[in-house]
Design an enzyme around this catalytic site. Sequence first.
Site, mmCIF file in Angstrom:
data_model
loop_
_atom_site.group_PDB
_atom_site.id
_atom_site.type_symbol
_atom_site.label_atom_id
_atom_site.label_comp_id
_atom_site.label_asym_id
_atom_site.label_seq_id
_atom_site.Cartn_x
_atom_site.Cartn_y
_atom_site.Cartn_z
ATOM 1 N N CYS A 134 7.692 -6.700 14.770
ATOM 2 C CA CYS A 134 7.450 -5.786 15.917
ATOM 3 C C CYS A 134 6.250 -6.261 16.486
ATOM 4 C CB CYS A 134 7.653 -4.231 15.644
ATOM 5 S SG CYS A 134 9.006 -3.766 14.913
ATOM 6 N N CYS A 176 3.049 -4.375 15.317
ATOM 7 C CA CYS A 176 2.777 -4.095 13.816
ATOM 8 C C CYS A 176 1.980 -5.012 12.807
ATOM 9 C CB CYS A 176 4.180 -3.655 13.212
ATOM 10 S SG CYS A 176 4.077 -3.236 11.397
ATOM 11 N N SER A 236 12.366 5.639 7.560
ATOM 12 C CA SER A 236 12.160 5.346 8.883
ATOM 13 C C SER A 236 12.547 4.014 9.174
ATOM 14 C CB SER A 236 10.706 5.235 9.093
ATOM 15 O OG SER A 236 10.258 4.897 10.205
ATOM 16 N N GLU A 276 0.946 -1.328 -0.210
ATOM 17 C CA GLU A 276 -0.223 0.028 0.005
ATOM 18 C C GLU A 276 0.748 1.333 -0.119
ATOM 19 O OE1 GLU A 276 -4.042 -1.667 1.872
ATOM 20 O OE2 GLU A 276 -2.590 -0.945 3.384
ATOM 21 N N CYS A 278 -1.010 4.623 10.314
ATOM 22 C CA CYS A 278 0.341 3.927 10.629
ATOM 23 C C CYS A 278 0.125 2.515 11.200
ATOM 24 C CB CYS A 278 1.142 4.702 11.592
ATOM 25 S SG CYS A 278 2.470 5.494 11.153
ATOM 26 N N CYS A 309 7.202 -7.928 6.392
ATOM 27 C CA CYS A 309 8.339 -7.534 6.969
ATOM 28 C C CYS A 309 8.889 -8.607 7.816
ATOM 29 C CB CYS A 309 8.105 -6.379 7.823
ATOM 30 S SG CYS A 309 9.636 -5.692 8.680
ATOM 31 N N CYS A 348 3.327 8.253 1.348
ATOM 32 C CA CYS A 348 4.002 7.219 2.372
ATOM 33 C C CYS A 348 4.145 5.845 1.354
ATOM 34 C CB CYS A 348 3.257 7.162 3.528
ATOM 35 S SG CYS A 348 3.726 5.671 4.684
ATOM 36 N N SER A 399 12.593 4.359 14.920
ATOM 37 C CA SER A 399 11.197 3.794 15.757
ATOM 38 C C SER A 399 11.724 3.110 16.921
ATOM 39 C CB SER A 399 10.725 2.638 15.002
ATOM 40 O OG SER A 399 10.192 3.119 13.848
ATOM 41 N N LEU A 400 11.652 4.254 18.002
ATOM 42 C CA LEU A 400 12.492 3.800 19.219
ATOM 43 C C LEU A 400 11.281 2.981 20.187
ATOM 44 C CD1 LEU A 400 14.887 4.472 20.558
ATOM 45 C CD2 LEU A 400 13.857 6.522 21.462
ATOM 46 N N HIS A 401 10.260 3.477 20.565
ATOM 47 C CA HIS A 401 9.105 2.759 21.012
ATOM 48 C C HIS A 401 9.371 2.134 22.593
ATOM 49 C CE1 HIS A 401 7.613 2.991 17.118
ATOM 50 N NE2 HIS A 401 8.080 2.180 16.718
HETATM 51 N N1 SAH Z 1 9.981 -0.667 9.126
HETATM 52 C C1 SAH Z 1 9.929 1.051 9.448
HETATM 53 C C2 SAH Z 1 9.228 1.836 8.642
HETATM 54 C C3 SAH Z 1 7.594 1.198 8.609
HETATM 55 S S1 SAH Z 1 6.767 1.354 9.992
HETATM 56 C C4 SAH Z 1 10.108 1.178 11.021
HETATM 57 O O1 SAH Z 1 9.671 0.273 11.705
HETATM 58 O O2 SAH Z 1 10.491 2.139 11.207
HETATM 59 C C5 SAH Z 1 6.381 2.919 10.153
HETATM 60 C C6 SAH Z 1 6.236 3.405 11.632
HETATM 61 O O3 SAH Z 1 4.674 2.813 12.019
HETATM 62 C C7 SAH Z 1 7.021 2.884 12.463
HETATM 63 O O4 SAH Z 1 7.367 3.956 13.277
HETATM 64 C C8 SAH Z 1 6.175 1.708 13.116
HETATM 65 O O5 SAH Z 1 6.881 1.468 14.378
HETATM 66 C C9 SAH Z 1 4.804 2.202 13.265
HETATM 67 N N2 SAH Z 1 3.969 1.483 13.585
HETATM 68 C C10 SAH Z 1 3.738 0.222 13.220
HETATM 69 N N3 SAH Z 1 2.739 -0.289 13.583
HETATM 70 C C11 SAH Z 1 2.010 0.435 14.360
HETATM 71 C C12 SAH Z 1 0.629 0.641 14.877
HETATM 72 N N4 SAH Z 1 -0.009 -0.434 14.939
HETATM 73 N N5 SAH Z 1 0.278 1.739 15.347
HETATM 74 C C13 SAH Z 1 0.957 2.785 15.364
HETATM 75 N N6 SAH Z 1 2.137 2.898 14.523
HETATM 76 C C14 SAH Z 1 2.734 1.640 14.077
HETATM 77 FE FE1 SF4 Z 2 8.805 -4.290 10.172
HETATM 78 FE FE2 SF4 Z 2 8.427 -1.386 11.111
HETATM 79 FE FE3 SF4 Z 2 6.528 -3.220 11.310
HETATM 80 FE FE4 SF4 Z 2 8.565 -3.320 12.742
HETATM 81 S S1 SF4 Z 2 7.331 -1.672 12.681
HETATM 82 S S2 SF4 Z 2 7.442 -4.919 11.876
HETATM 83 S S3 SF4 Z 2 10.354 -3.016 11.390
HETATM 84 S S4 SF4 Z 2 7.511 -2.629 9.308
#
Ligand code: SAH
Ligand code: SF4
Length: 376
Positions: free
Chosen positions: A117, A120, A210, A93, A352, A113, A106, A232-234
Amino acid sequence: MSTPVNLLDLDLDGLTTWFESLGEKPFRARQVMRWVHREGCAEFDRMTDVAKALRARLAGQACVRAPAVMRDSVSVDGTRKWLLDVGGGNAVESVFIPEATRGTLCISTQAGCALDCAFCSTGKQGFNRNLATGEILGQLWLANRLLGAARDPQGDGGGEDERDNGRVISNVVLMGMGEPLANFDSVLVALRVMLDDYAYGLSRRRVTVSTSGIVPAMDRLREECPVALAVSLHAPDDALRDRLVPINRKYPLQALMAACARYLERAPRDFITFEYVMLDGVNDSDAHARQLLSLVRGLPCKFNLIPFNPFPDSPFRRSPQQRIQRFAGILVDAGIVTTVRRTRGEDVDAACGQLAGQVQDRTRRTVPIHASREAC
Ligand code: SAH
Ligand code: SF4
């Protein structure tokens, strides 16, 4: 007959080498690059300043092929999302987010992936494959055409900021599906085309990669094509980050912070953006915010807090608005610019982390409504 070369797979160097292999002059590469990217042209017949014999040759040996659009949805807030067929039952997408002062596209870099995470939806799908450069760039090429934004190839614009102003797509973020730095080679070529004045001419500050923190690839990006960086710290400590972002077990926070500092030496912006998804009761306490402050001490940075976007079967909840505000307040009081991401396009699952969570299902349910394979 050999397979046609997809011109969306090539940057200026690649295109020049290809033209030379055909016995053509290098300037042809610049000409064709402008037609393809600035003008959004996929039909060689229309490239009027290219010699007729060469146009015929191109029609036989090359094509301009972006992924086919399977679904085109527009949210009530104007966010537009395209579901794109990348073959083999895989779809990715792209999302366009119009705002008063900019238009951000975007884009995705992988189908699925591998990094898994915990919060995600793309990660939950597993890894299917890397996208080719033409599939990554094809998202920008397509969006430009579909938004009616392909430019007059004669228009040169002025200085950097002047050029970026007034564009329909003024910013590109590699924040869709996939981890861009795990598909480095294809992403690198795509970035070069985005920055190329014969193509999209975006400034490095308006193209953001990112990453979840693949340290050696961050160093490589710094050397080969420094653009704006979001990390992406989290989580503020290794124990929690190991759980939320499993790549942390390989590249823990100390190594990640050092890589961010090295990146800044070459970065087009003088700060790193940290993305931080707000998960209720998991990483959103005052103590977590204070821990973050000591983690990033001395590192020029901004924070972008992302309210968690739920998807089916996810074990997390979004932090309440008040909690997010209080968390942001702690960072702001310490002098860190902090924004809370406004959730856009929720009604079309374009927010996101919601991208293509149910792609396989959707793929079966949807019918192609638009094909973009004109020249092949
Ligand atoms: N793989 C890369 C870029 C794609 S994800 C990364 O992880 O940075 C883009 C952003 O969306 C990242 O910061 C990711 O942590 C965030 N993200 C993923 N799943 C999400 C969700 N369910 N709610 C909010 N943000 C999310
Ligand atoms: Fe992959 Fe980014 Fe999703 Fe983590 S947040 S699973 S690195 S797409």
